[in-house]
Design a protein around this motif. Structure first.
Motif, PDB file in Angstrom:
ATOM      1  N   MET A   1       0.841  -1.182   0.000  1.00 24.25           N
ATOM      2  CA  MET A   1       0.000   0.000   0.000  1.00 24.25           C
ATOM      3  C   MET A   1       0.886   1.245   0.000  1.00 24.25           C
ATOM      4  SD  MET A   1      -3.159   0.804   2.398  1.00 24.25           S
ATOM      5  CE  MET A   1      -4.411   1.463   1.378  1.00 24.25           C
ATOM      6  N   LEU A   2       0.521   2.212  -0.822  1.00 25.33           N
ATOM      7  CA  LEU A   2       1.293   3.445  -0.913  1.00 25.33           C
ATOM      8  C   LEU A   2       1.186   4.262   0.368  1.00 25.33           C
ATOM      9  CD1 LEU A   2       0.406   4.819  -4.474  1.00 25.33           C
ATOM     10  CD2 LEU A   2       2.532   3.717  -3.765  1.00 25.33           C
ATOM     11  N   SER A   3       2.299   4.848   0.763  1.00 24.77           N
ATOM     12  CA  SER A   3       2.282   5.789   1.876  1.00 24.77           C
ATOM     13  C   SER A   3       1.708   7.120   1.383  1.00 24.77           C
ATOM     14  CB  SER A   3       3.697   5.996   2.403  1.00 24.77           C
ATOM     15  OG  SER A   3       4.457   6.737   1.453  1.00 24.77           O
ATOM     16  N   GLU A   4       1.436   7.999   2.291  1.00 21.58           N
ATOM     17  CA  GLU A   4       0.931   9.330   1.912  1.00 21.58           C
ATOM     18  C   GLU A   4       1.973  10.053   1.049  1.00 21.58           C
ATOM     19  OE1 GLU A   4      -1.420  12.516   1.268  1.00 21.58           O
ATOM     20  OE2 GLU A   4      -2.009  10.587   2.104  1.00 21.58           O
ATOM     21  N   LEU A   5       3.252   9.937   1.393  1.00 21.56           N
ATOM     22  CA  LEU A   5       4.309  10.572   0.604  1.00 21.56           C
ATOM     23  C   LEU A   5       4.320  10.024  -0.817  1.00 21.56           C
ATOM     24  CD1 LEU A   5       6.849  12.318   0.186  1.00 21.56           C
ATOM     25  CD2 LEU A   5       8.187  10.409   1.140  1.00 21.56           C
ATOM     26  N   GLN A   6       4.286   8.711  -0.961  1.00 24.64           N
ATOM     27  CA  GLN A   6       4.296   8.113  -2.295  1.00 24.64           C
ATOM     28  C   GLN A   6       3.077   8.541  -3.106  1.00 24.64           C
ATOM     29  OE1 GLN A   6       4.678   4.146  -0.692  1.00 24.64           O
ATOM     30  NE2 GLN A   6       6.755   3.933  -1.557  1.00 24.64           N
ATOM     31  N   ARG A  87       1.600  -0.968  -8.169  1.00 22.30           N
ATOM     32  CA  ARG A  87       1.603  -2.351  -8.654  1.00 22.30           C
ATOM     33  C   ARG A  87       2.779  -2.642  -9.580  1.00 22.30           C
ATOM     34  NH1 ARG A  87      -3.273  -3.574 -12.077  1.00 22.30           N
ATOM     35  NH2 ARG A  87      -2.068  -4.357 -13.802  1.00 22.30           N
ATOM     36  N   PHE A  88       3.056  -1.735 -10.521  1.00 26.78           N
ATOM     37  CA  PHE A  88       4.049  -2.009 -11.560  1.00 26.78           C
ATOM     38  C   PHE A  88       5.462  -1.521 -11.234  1.00 26.78           C
ATOM     39  CE2 PHE A  88       0.114  -2.088 -14.069  1.00 26.78           C
ATOM     40  CZ  PHE A  88       0.267  -3.313 -14.696  1.00 26.78           C
ATOM     41  N   VAL A  89       5.586  -0.497 -10.382  1.00 21.71           N
ATOM     42  CA  VAL A  89       6.900   0.107 -10.169  1.00 21.71           C
ATOM     43  C   VAL A  89       7.336   0.091  -8.709  1.00 21.71           C
ATOM     44  CG1 VAL A  89       8.278   2.214 -10.467  1.00 21.71           C
ATOM     45  CG2 VAL A  89       6.599   1.577 -12.206  1.00 21.71           C
ATOM     46  N   THR A  90       6.517   0.628  -7.827  1.00 16.55           N
ATOM     47  CA  THR A  90       6.936   0.797  -6.432  1.00 16.55           C
ATOM     48  C   THR A  90       7.159  -0.519  -5.717  1.00 16.55           C
ATOM     49  OG1 THR A  90       5.757   2.892  -6.332  1.00 16.55           O
ATOM     50  CG2 THR A  90       6.338   1.896  -4.232  1.00 16.55           C
ATOM     51  N   GLU A 158      23.630   9.507 -10.766  1.00 17.86           N
ATOM     52  CA  GLU A 158      22.923  10.378  -9.825  1.00 17.86           C
ATOM     53  C   GLU A 158      21.445  10.511 -10.212  1.00 17.86           C
ATOM     54  OE1 GLU A 158      25.760  13.841  -8.067  1.00 17.86           O
ATOM     55  OE2 GLU A 158      25.659  13.770 -10.267  1.00 17.86           O
ATOM     56  N   LEU A 159      21.190  10.633 -11.514  1.00 18.29           N
ATOM     57  CA  LEU A 159      19.813  10.780 -11.978  1.00 18.29           C
ATOM     58  C   LEU A 159      19.016   9.494 -11.779  1.00 18.29           C
ATOM     59  CD1 LEU A 159      20.476  12.950 -15.113  1.00 18.29           C
ATOM     60  CD2 LEU A 159      19.041  13.596 -13.167  1.00 18.29           C
ATOM     61  N   HIS A 160      19.625   8.352 -12.042  1.00 15.15           N
ATOM     62  CA  HIS A 160      18.918   7.094 -11.806  1.00 15.15           C
ATOM     63  C   HIS A 160      18.634   6.896 -10.317  1.00 15.15           C
ATOM     64  CE1 HIS A 160      18.235   5.196 -15.621  1.00 15.15           C
ATOM     65  NE2 HIS A 160      19.496   5.356 -15.998  1.00 15.15           N
ATOM     66  N   LEU A 161      19.596   7.223  -9.477  1.00 14.71           N
ATOM     67  CA  LEU A 161      19.387   7.109  -8.037  1.00 14.71           C
ATOM     68  C   LEU A 161      18.218   7.997  -7.608  1.00 14.71           C
ATOM     69  CD1 LEU A 161      20.167   6.218  -5.160  1.00 14.71           C
ATOM     70  CD2 LEU A 161      21.788   8.126  -5.130  1.00 14.71           C
ATOM     71  N   ALA A 162      18.209   9.231  -8.090  1.00 18.00           N
ATOM     72  CA  ALA A 162      17.122  10.158  -7.742  1.00 18.00           C
ATOM     73  C   ALA A 162      15.780   9.639  -8.239  1.00 18.00           C
ATOM     74  CB  ALA A 162      17.408  11.541  -8.327  1.00 18.00           C
ATOM     75  N   ASN A 163      15.744   9.152  -9.471  1.00 18.61           N
ATOM     76  CA  ASN A 163      14.501   8.604 -10.015  1.00 18.61           C
ATOM     77  C   ASN A 163      14.016   7.417  -9.195  1.00 18.61           C
ATOM     78  OD1 ASN A 163      13.135   9.701 -12.366  1.00 18.61           O
ATOM     79  ND2 ASN A 163      15.091   9.497 -13.409  1.00 18.61           N
ATOM     80  N   GLU A 164      14.930   6.524  -8.863  1.00 20.70           N
ATOM     81  CA  GLU A 164      14.526   5.345  -8.101  1.00 20.70           C
ATOM     82  C   GLU A 164      14.023   5.740  -6.715  1.00 20.70           C
ATOM     83  OE1 GLU A 164      15.460   0.696  -7.699  1.00 20.70           O
ATOM     84  OE2 GLU A 164      17.055   1.964  -8.488  1.00 20.70           O
ATOM     85  N   GLN A 165      14.652   6.732  -6.102  1.00 18.63           N
ATOM     86  CA  GLN A 165      14.166   7.221  -4.813  1.00 18.63           C
ATOM     87  C   GLN A 165      12.758   7.792  -4.962  1.00 18.63           C
ATOM     88  OE1 GLN A 165      17.180  10.056  -3.650  1.00 18.63           O
ATOM     89  NE2 GLN A 165      18.382   8.514  -2.565  1.00 18.63           N
ATOM     90  N   PHE A 166      12.525   8.515  -6.048  1.00 22.53           N
ATOM     91  CA  PHE A 166      11.200   9.096  -6.278  1.00 22.53           C
ATOM     92  C   PHE A 166      10.162   7.989  -6.465  1.00 22.53           C
ATOM     93  CE2 PHE A 166       7.699  10.579  -8.823  1.00 22.53           C
ATOM     94  CZ  PHE A 166       7.377  11.801  -8.253  1.00 22.53           C
ATOM     95  N   PHE A 167      10.422   7.063  -7.355  1.00 26.97           N
ATOM     96  CA  PHE A 167       9.425   6.060  -7.718  1.00 26.97           C
ATOM     97  C   PHE A 167       9.235   4.956  -6.682  1.00 26.97           C
ATOM     98  CE2 PHE A 167      10.114   7.914 -11.904  1.00 26.97           C
ATOM     99  CZ  PHE A 167       8.805   8.020 -12.348  1.00 26.97           C
ATOM    100  N   ARG A 168      10.277   4.644  -5.926  1.00 26.59           N
ATOM    101  CA  ARG A 168      10.169   3.497  -5.021  1.00 26.59           C
ATOM    102  C   ARG A 168      10.311   3.864  -3.551  1.00 26.59           C
ATOM    103  NH1 ARG A 168      10.566  -1.599  -7.285  1.00 26.59           N
ATOM    104  NH2 ARG A 168      11.657  -2.368  -5.458  1.00 26.59           N
ATOM    105  N   ASP A 170      10.215   5.911   0.232  1.00 28.73           N
ATOM    106  CA  ASP A 170       9.240   6.445   1.172  1.00 28.73           C
ATOM    107  C   ASP A 170       9.916   7.321   2.225  1.00 28.73           C
ATOM    108  OD1 ASP A 170       6.720   6.813   2.260  1.00 28.73           O
ATOM    109  OD2 ASP A 170       6.882   5.069   3.578  1.00 28.73           O
ATOM    110  N   ASP A 171      11.116   7.797   1.915  1.00 33.70           N
ATOM    111  CA  ASP A 171      11.865   8.640   2.840  1.00 33.70           C
ATOM    112  C   ASP A 171      11.630  10.102   2.465  1.00 33.70           C
ATOM    113  OD1 ASP A 171      13.724  10.075   4.327  1.00 33.70           O
ATOM    114  OD2 ASP A 171      15.471   8.995   3.561  1.00 33.70           O
ATOM    115  N   ALA A 172      10.998  10.857   3.338  1.00 35.98           N
ATOM    116  CA  ALA A 172      10.665  12.261   3.060  1.00 35.98           C
ATOM    117  C   ALA A 172      11.912  13.115   2.854  1.00 35.98           C
ATOM    118  CB  ALA A 172       9.812  12.836   4.185  1.00 35.98           C
ATOM    119  N   GLU A 173      13.057  12.658   3.346  1.00 34.28           N
ATOM    120  CA  GLU A 173      14.296  13.426   3.232  1.00 34.28           C
ATOM    121  C   GLU A 173      15.121  13.060   1.995  1.00 34.28           C
ATOM    122  OE1 GLU A 173      14.859  15.972   5.337  1.00 34.28           O
ATOM    123  OE2 GLU A 173      12.897  15.413   6.125  1.00 34.28           O
TER     124      GLU A 173
END
Length: 187
Positions: A1-6, A87-90, A158-168, A170-173
């Protein structure tokens, strides 16, 4: 289940992807985003670069976004999008690598005009304003958050790391939360 942040991140991205602002994402939204991006970087709409980006967006549409469509209208609303991204990414093993990374790589290939493997501030701003309609100010703020070592450029890693953090993530920081500009909850 997605968190509020996600959920908030996916709602934000949905708004950026909904090119015609009709409250849904369809194949045309992806095509328009690709065309604006290649045009902003000086490529013709029939160029190899444009075809590659369109092909990857088309694959993303066919394998991820269209299957999110629960009512069969070939349009995805924000609820379908958020649920589908979970379902498909996170939560899917390899979801980022299989579905998002190929599109991201096509973006990076277009942005890296001098082919040095690095994305400058202005290349990033041009991409964000053309593909995602983000303001210059928001794009610059995003870039500054993503440039972890402060060297004025972003590597593909750096861009892939940032993208993966965005898509997967749940850390607000996490700095990756800024990849598509400031989130309403981080402003």
């Amino acid at each position: 289940m997605l968190s509020e942040l996600q959920r908030r991140k996916f709602e934000h991205l949905f708004t950026l992807l909904d090119v015609d602002d009709d409250g849904t994402i369809d194949r045309m939204d992806y095509t328009a985003s690709a065309d604006r991006l290649v045009s902003a970087f000086g490529y013709a709409t029939d160029s190899l670069e444009c075809r590659q980006l369109r092909d990857r967006y088309n694959t993303l549409w066919e394998t991820v976004t269209l299957p999110m469509d629960t009512d069969g209208d070939e349009r995805v609303d924000v609820e379908e999008y958020s649920t589908g991204m979970e379902r498909f990414v996170t939560s899917a093993e390899g979801g980022y690598q299989d579905h998002i990374a190929p599109v991201a790589d096509a973006f990076y290939d277009l942005m890296d005009v001098d082919q040095d493997g690095l994305i400058t501030r202005m290349e990033y701003v041009r991409m964000m304003s053309s593909a995602f309609r983000l303001s210059e100010e928001a794009s610059l703020t995003a870039f500054d958050h993503l440039d972890l070592d402060g060297n004025g450029v972003l590597s593909r890693d750096e861009l892939h790391l940032a993208n993966e953090q965005f898509f997967r993530g749940d850390d607000a920081e996490a700095k990756g939360n800024w990849i598509f500009g400031p989130l309403p909850l981080l402003v």
